[in-house]
Design a protein around this motif. Structure first.
Motif, PDB file in Angstrom:
ATOM      1  N   GLN A   1       0.819  -1.098   0.033  1.00 58.59           N
ATOM      2  CA  GLN A   1       0.059  -0.069   0.223  1.00 58.59           C
ATOM      3  C   GLN A   1       0.974   1.326   0.049  1.00 58.59           C
ATOM      4  OE1 GLN A   1      -2.827   0.319   3.189  1.00 58.59           O
ATOM      5  NE2 GLN A   1      -3.533   2.133   2.636  1.00 58.59           N
ATOM      6  N   VAL A   2       0.459   2.060  -1.130  1.00 59.03           N
ATOM      7  CA  VAL A   2       1.372   3.397  -1.122  1.00 59.03           C
ATOM      8  C   VAL A   2       0.928   4.252  -0.198  1.00 59.03           C
ATOM      9  CG1 VAL A   2       2.071   5.107  -2.722  1.00 59.03           C
ATOM     10  CG2 VAL A   2       1.831   2.929  -3.448  1.00 59.03           C
ATOM     11  N   GLU A   3       1.783   5.029   0.721  1.00 55.28           N
ATOM     12  CA  GLU A   3       1.473   5.966   1.495  1.00 55.28           C
ATOM     13  C   GLU A   3       2.196   7.081   1.483  1.00 55.28           C
ATOM     14  OE1 GLU A   3       1.411   4.842   5.878  1.00 55.28           O
ATOM     15  OE2 GLU A   3      -0.289   6.252   6.100  1.00 55.28           O
ATOM     16  N   LEU A   4       1.775   8.415   1.457  1.00 57.58           N
ATOM     17  CA  LEU A   4       2.564   9.549   1.430  1.00 57.58           C
ATOM     18  C   LEU A   4       2.139  10.510   2.588  1.00 57.58           C
ATOM     19  CD1 LEU A   4       2.628   8.615  -1.584  1.00 57.58           C
ATOM     20  CD2 LEU A   4       3.192  11.225  -2.314  1.00 57.58           C
ATOM     21  N   VAL A   5       3.025  10.896   3.546  1.00 55.68           N
ATOM     22  CA  VAL A   5       2.667  11.515   4.594  1.00 55.68           C
ATOM     23  C   VAL A   5       3.291  12.781   4.898  1.00 55.68           C
ATOM     24  CG1 VAL A   5       2.475  11.423   7.177  1.00 55.68           C
ATOM     25  CG2 VAL A   5       2.168   9.415   5.905  1.00 55.68           C
ATOM     26  N   GLU A   6       2.781  13.790   4.814  1.00 60.84           N
ATOM     27  CA  GLU A   6       3.311  15.388   4.835  1.00 60.84           C
ATOM     28  C   GLU A   6       3.446  15.638   6.392  1.00 60.84           C
ATOM     29  OE1 GLU A   6       0.590  15.646   1.094  1.00 60.84           O
ATOM     30  OE2 GLU A   6       0.363  14.882   3.462  1.00 60.84           O
ATOM     31  N   SER A   7       4.617  16.642   6.627  1.00 61.80           N
ATOM     32  CA  SER A   7       4.756  17.184   7.774  1.00 61.80           C
ATOM     33  C   SER A   7       5.465  18.440   7.879  1.00 61.80           C
ATOM     34  CB  SER A   7       5.512  16.193   8.870  1.00 61.80           C
ATOM     35  OG  SER A   7       6.903  15.856   8.420  1.00 61.80           O
ATOM     36  N   GLY A   8       5.343  19.275   8.855  1.00 60.98           N
ATOM     37  CA  GLY A   8       6.161  20.445   8.826  1.00 60.98           C
ATOM     38  C   GLY A   8       5.476  21.693   8.732  1.00 60.98           C
ATOM     39  N   GLY A   9       4.042  21.472   8.377  1.00 65.15           N
ATOM     40  CA  GLY A   9       3.276  22.681   8.272  1.00 65.15           C
ATOM     41  C   GLY A   9       3.094  23.271   9.607  1.00 65.15           C
ATOM     42  N   GLY A  10       2.447  24.545   9.525  1.00 69.00           N
ATOM     43  CA  GLY A  10       2.109  25.284  10.661  1.00 69.00           C
ATOM     44  C   GLY A  10       2.237  26.449  10.404  1.00 69.00           C
ATOM     45  N   LEU A  11       2.050  27.457  11.446  1.00 69.79           N
ATOM     46  CA  LEU A  11       1.706  29.083  11.517  1.00 69.79           C
ATOM     47  C   LEU A  11       3.063  29.684  11.484  1.00 69.79           C
ATOM     48  CD1 LEU A  11      -0.070  31.395  11.668  1.00 69.79           C
ATOM     49  CD2 LEU A  11      -0.183  31.158  14.208  1.00 69.79           C
ATOM     50  N   VAL A  12       3.257  30.796  10.588  1.00 66.35           N
ATOM     51  CA  VAL A  12       4.476  31.476  10.574  1.00 66.35           C
ATOM     52  C   VAL A  12       4.215  32.773  10.020  1.00 66.35           C
ATOM     53  CG1 VAL A  12       5.058  30.741   8.075  1.00 66.35           C
ATOM     54  CG2 VAL A  12       6.891  31.370   9.350  1.00 66.35           C
ATOM     55  N   ARG A  13       4.950  33.711  10.266  1.00 68.29           N
ATOM     56  CA  ARG A  13       4.869  35.001   9.940  1.00 68.29           C
ATOM     57  C   ARG A  13       5.354  35.349   8.720  1.00 68.29           C
ATOM     58  NH1 ARG A  13       5.738  38.967  15.207  1.00 68.29           N
ATOM     59  NH2 ARG A  13       3.883  38.423  16.715  1.00 68.29           N
ATOM     60  N   ALA A  14       4.903  36.415   8.019  1.00 68.81           N
ATOM     61  CA  ALA A  14       5.240  36.881   6.773  1.00 68.81           C
ATOM     62  C   ALA A  14       6.743  37.138   7.165  1.00 68.81           C
ATOM     63  CB  ALA A  14       4.440  38.207   6.170  1.00 68.81           C
ATOM     64  N   GLY A  15       7.383  36.558   5.731  1.00 69.46           N
ATOM     65  CA  GLY A  15       8.903  36.783   5.665  1.00 69.46           C
ATOM     66  C   GLY A  15       9.559  35.411   6.296  1.00 69.46           C
ATOM     67  N   GLY A  16       9.032  34.837   7.072  1.00 73.47           N
ATOM     68  CA  GLY A  16       9.769  33.534   7.554  1.00 73.47           C
ATOM     69  C   GLY A  16       9.753  32.290   6.665  1.00 73.47           C
ATOM     70  N   SER A  17      10.169  31.273   7.219  1.00 67.38           N
ATOM     71  CA  SER A  17      10.608  30.213   6.305  1.00 67.38           C
ATOM     72  C   SER A  17       9.775  28.740   7.321  1.00 67.38           C
ATOM     73  CB  SER A  17      12.143  29.646   6.200  1.00 67.38           C
ATOM     74  OG  SER A  17      12.673  31.030   5.714  1.00 67.38           O
ATOM     75  N   LEU A  18       9.751  27.903   6.445  1.00 63.85           N
ATOM     76  CA  LEU A  18       9.141  26.575   6.759  1.00 63.85           C
ATOM     77  C   LEU A  18       9.734  25.223   5.952  1.00 63.85           C
ATOM     78  CD1 LEU A  18       5.341  26.847   7.656  1.00 63.85           C
ATOM     79  CD2 LEU A  18       7.154  26.516   9.264  1.00 63.85           C
ATOM     80  N   ARG A  19      10.089  24.319   6.146  1.00 62.66           N
ATOM     81  CA  ARG A  19      10.454  23.290   5.566  1.00 62.66           C
ATOM     82  C   ARG A  19       9.237  22.135   5.562  1.00 62.66           C
ATOM     83  NH1 ARG A  19      15.772  19.076   5.237  1.00 62.66           N
ATOM     84  NH2 ARG A  19      14.840  18.408   6.933  1.00 62.66           N
ATOM     85  N   LEU A  20       8.590  21.639   4.635  1.00 57.77           N
ATOM     86  CA  LEU A  20       7.820  20.607   4.624  1.00 57.77           C
ATOM     87  C   LEU A  20       8.713  19.084   4.245  1.00 57.77           C
ATOM     88  CD1 LEU A  20       4.775  22.232   2.787  1.00 57.77           C
ATOM     89  CD2 LEU A  20       5.370  22.325   5.169  1.00 57.77           C
ATOM     90  N   SER A  21       8.268  18.353   4.886  1.00 54.95           N
ATOM     91  CA  SER A  21       8.720  17.139   4.475  1.00 54.95           C
ATOM     92  C   SER A  21       7.621  16.073   4.134  1.00 54.95           C
ATOM     93  CB  SER A  21       9.326  16.317   5.577  1.00 54.95           C
ATOM     94  OG  SER A  21      10.444  16.999   6.144  1.00 54.95           O
TER      95      SER A  21
END
Length: 124
Positions: A1-21
């Motif tokens: 069974q194929v599964e893709l699971v995202e993580s790393g989202g959230g709340l950030v202020r303008a100008g900021g950074s996030l890394r999704l996995s």
């Protein structure tokens, strides 16, 4: 069974950074092109970035070019989306997707497997 699971989202202020996995299981990850797609509330799905199976070729939509970077670690079956200089227009649910082809693949319709998404909210 194929599964893709995202993580790393959230709340950030303008100008900021996030890394999704995105962790992928159930398929031979190194054979598959990968992509990130988003859908903002009330907006159409937007194809953001793609990477070929060995990570040598990438594609970016104009809206994120120069701010977002897609990468992958085939030994760990992970794909990433580094997002810098975020602005409120980047607020959306972000999805990773896998295509049953190895070359650089552009366009959401070409992707067969999808994760459930992770919410990214950028405050002004």
């Amino acid at each position: 069974q194929v599964e893709l699971v995202e993580s790393g989202g959230g709340l950030v202020r303008a100008g900021g950074s996030l890394r999704l996995s995105c962790s992928v299981s159930g398929l031979t990850f190194s054979w598959f092109a990968m992509a990130w797609v988003r859908r903002g509330q009330g907006k159409e799905r937007e194809f953001l970035a793609a990477i070929d199976s060995d990570g040598t070729k990438t594609y970016y939509a104009d809206s994120v070019k120069g701010r977002f970077t897609i990468s992958r670690e085939n030994t760990k079956s992970l794909v990433y989306l580094q997002m810098d200089s975020l602005n409120p227009d980047d607020t959306a649910v972000y999805y990773c997707a896998a295509a049953t082809r190895s070359g650089l693949t552009v366009g959401a319709a070409a992707y067969q497997y999808w994760g459930q998404g992770t919410q990214v909210t950028v405050s002004s």
